[in-house]
Design an enzyme around this catalytic site. Sequence first.
Site, PDB file in Angstrom:
ATOM      1  N   TYR A  22      -9.812  10.634   4.610  1.00 52.88           N
ATOM      2  CA  TYR A  22      -9.330  10.630   3.928  1.00 52.88           C
ATOM      3  C   TYR A  22      -8.919  12.491   2.683  1.00 52.88           C
ATOM      4  O   TYR A  22      -8.890  12.767   2.011  1.00 52.88           O
ATOM      5  CB  TYR A  22      -9.444  10.394   2.599  1.00 52.88           C
ATOM      6  N   ASN A  73       2.676   7.808  -1.602  1.00 54.63           N
ATOM      7  CA  ASN A  73       1.853   6.570  -0.311  1.00 54.63           C
ATOM      8  C   ASN A  73       1.775   5.832  -0.745  1.00 54.63           C
ATOM      9  O   ASN A  73       1.024   5.158  -2.026  1.00 54.63           O
ATOM     10  CB  ASN A  73       0.125   7.698  -1.245  1.00 54.63           C
ATOM     11  N   ASP A  86      12.035  -1.441  -2.974  1.00 55.63           N
ATOM     12  CA  ASP A  86      13.869  -1.445  -3.312  1.00 55.63           C
ATOM     13  C   ASP A  86      13.929  -1.351  -4.459  1.00 55.63           C
ATOM     14  O   ASP A  86      15.016   0.115  -5.447  1.00 55.63           O
ATOM     15  CB  ASP A  86      13.372  -2.658  -4.018  1.00 55.63           C
ATOM     16  N   HIS A  99       1.339  10.019   3.931  1.00 56.45           N
ATOM     17  CA  HIS A  99       0.035   9.661   4.525  1.00 56.45           C
ATOM     18  C   HIS A  99      -1.123  10.331   4.923  1.00 56.45           C
ATOM     19  O   HIS A  99      -0.993  11.718   5.008  1.00 56.45           O
ATOM     20  CB  HIS A  99       0.268   8.562   5.507  1.00 56.45           C
ATOM     21  N   ILE A 100      -2.356  10.757   3.573  1.00 58.10           N
ATOM     22  CA  ILE A 100      -3.636  11.722   4.759  1.00 58.10           C
ATOM     23  C   ILE A 100      -3.704  11.388   5.751  1.00 58.10           C
ATOM     24  O   ILE A 100      -4.102  12.760   5.723  1.00 58.10           O
ATOM     25  CB  ILE A 100      -4.104  11.230   3.419  1.00 58.10           C
ATOM     26  N   SER A 101      -3.866  10.709   6.001  1.00 64.02           N
ATOM     27  CA  SER A 101      -4.173  10.346   7.624  1.00 64.02           C
ATOM     28  C   SER A 101      -3.322  10.084   8.764  1.00 64.02           C
ATOM     29  O   SER A 101      -2.170  10.326   7.980  1.00 64.02           O
ATOM     30  CB  SER A 101      -5.083   8.829   7.995  1.00 64.02           C
TER      31      SER A 101
HETATM   32  O1  LIG Z   1      -4.519   3.753   2.008  1.00 67.85           O
HETATM   33  C1  LIG Z   1      -4.333   3.792   3.113  1.00 67.85           C
HETATM   34  C2  LIG Z   1      -4.980   5.163   3.368  1.00 67.85           C
HETATM   35  C3  LIG Z   1      -3.120   5.691   4.208  1.00 67.85           C
HETATM   36  O2  LIG Z   1      -1.891   5.450   3.300  1.00 67.85           O
HETATM   37  C4  LIG Z   1      -3.348   7.527   4.211  1.00 67.85           C
HETATM   38  O3  LIG Z   1      -3.292   8.307   3.012  1.00 67.85           O
HETATM   39  O4  LIG Z   1      -3.595   8.037   4.867  1.00 67.85           O
HETATM   40  C5  LIG Z   1      -3.079   5.302   5.476  1.00 67.85           C
HETATM   41  C6  LIG Z   1      -3.617   3.466   4.864  1.00 67.85           C
HETATM   42  O5  LIG Z   1      -3.472   2.866   6.252  1.00 67.85           O
HETATM   43  C7  LIG Z   1      -3.715   3.046   4.134  1.00 67.85           C
HETATM   44  O6  LIG Z   1      -4.249   2.020   4.038  1.00 67.85           O
END
Ligand SMILES: O=C1C[C@@](O)(C(=O)O)C[C@@H](O)[C@@H]1O
Length: 145
Positions: A22, A73, A86, A99-101
């Site tokens: 991250y 996120n 919703d 998503h960061i990853s």
């Molecule tokens: O908390 C996170 C961060 C995340 O959403 C990301 O930003 O990459 C990816 C998810 O799998 C994880 O539970």
Amino acid sequence: MRIAILHGPNLNRLGKRNPEKYGTKSLDGIGEDVDAAAERLGVSAVHFQSNSEGALVDWVHEHHETLDAFVVNPAGLTPVAYPLLDALRDTGRPFAVVHISQWHALDGRERADIFADSAAVYLAGAGWHGYALALEALVFKATRP
Ligand SMILES: O=C1C[C@@](O)(C(=O)O)C[C@@H](O)[C@@H]1O
């Protein structure tokens, strides 16, 4: 435009949590990156993080009328958070998922993302700068249709 940046559970620990995945930037540092992008684009960003889905839903209910779009996120809530989905849909405003990853590289059930179908913008794997990129994409779509 006024755009909300919403962060789900455990993202308050960014910078300390699994930095190989991250990055080393804190949530406040990411907020500064987003604010700089917003200023450059002539829009404003407001930020909210919670470890509880209910708090995120309440925040959306309370603020959506003053907002034009969301960057969200959902973190670990991504496969299950129908109430948050919703609430976002009910606003009628576009939202971007970040998503960061590399979420898209996860296997099978782990990758399930109930937000994807409704997202105007979907950005995964760009690291913490993904938030600023998603904000820019929302502004681009709103101003250059
Ligand atoms: O908390 C996170 C961060 C995340 O959403 C990301 O930003 O990459 C990816 C998810 O799998 C994880 O539970």
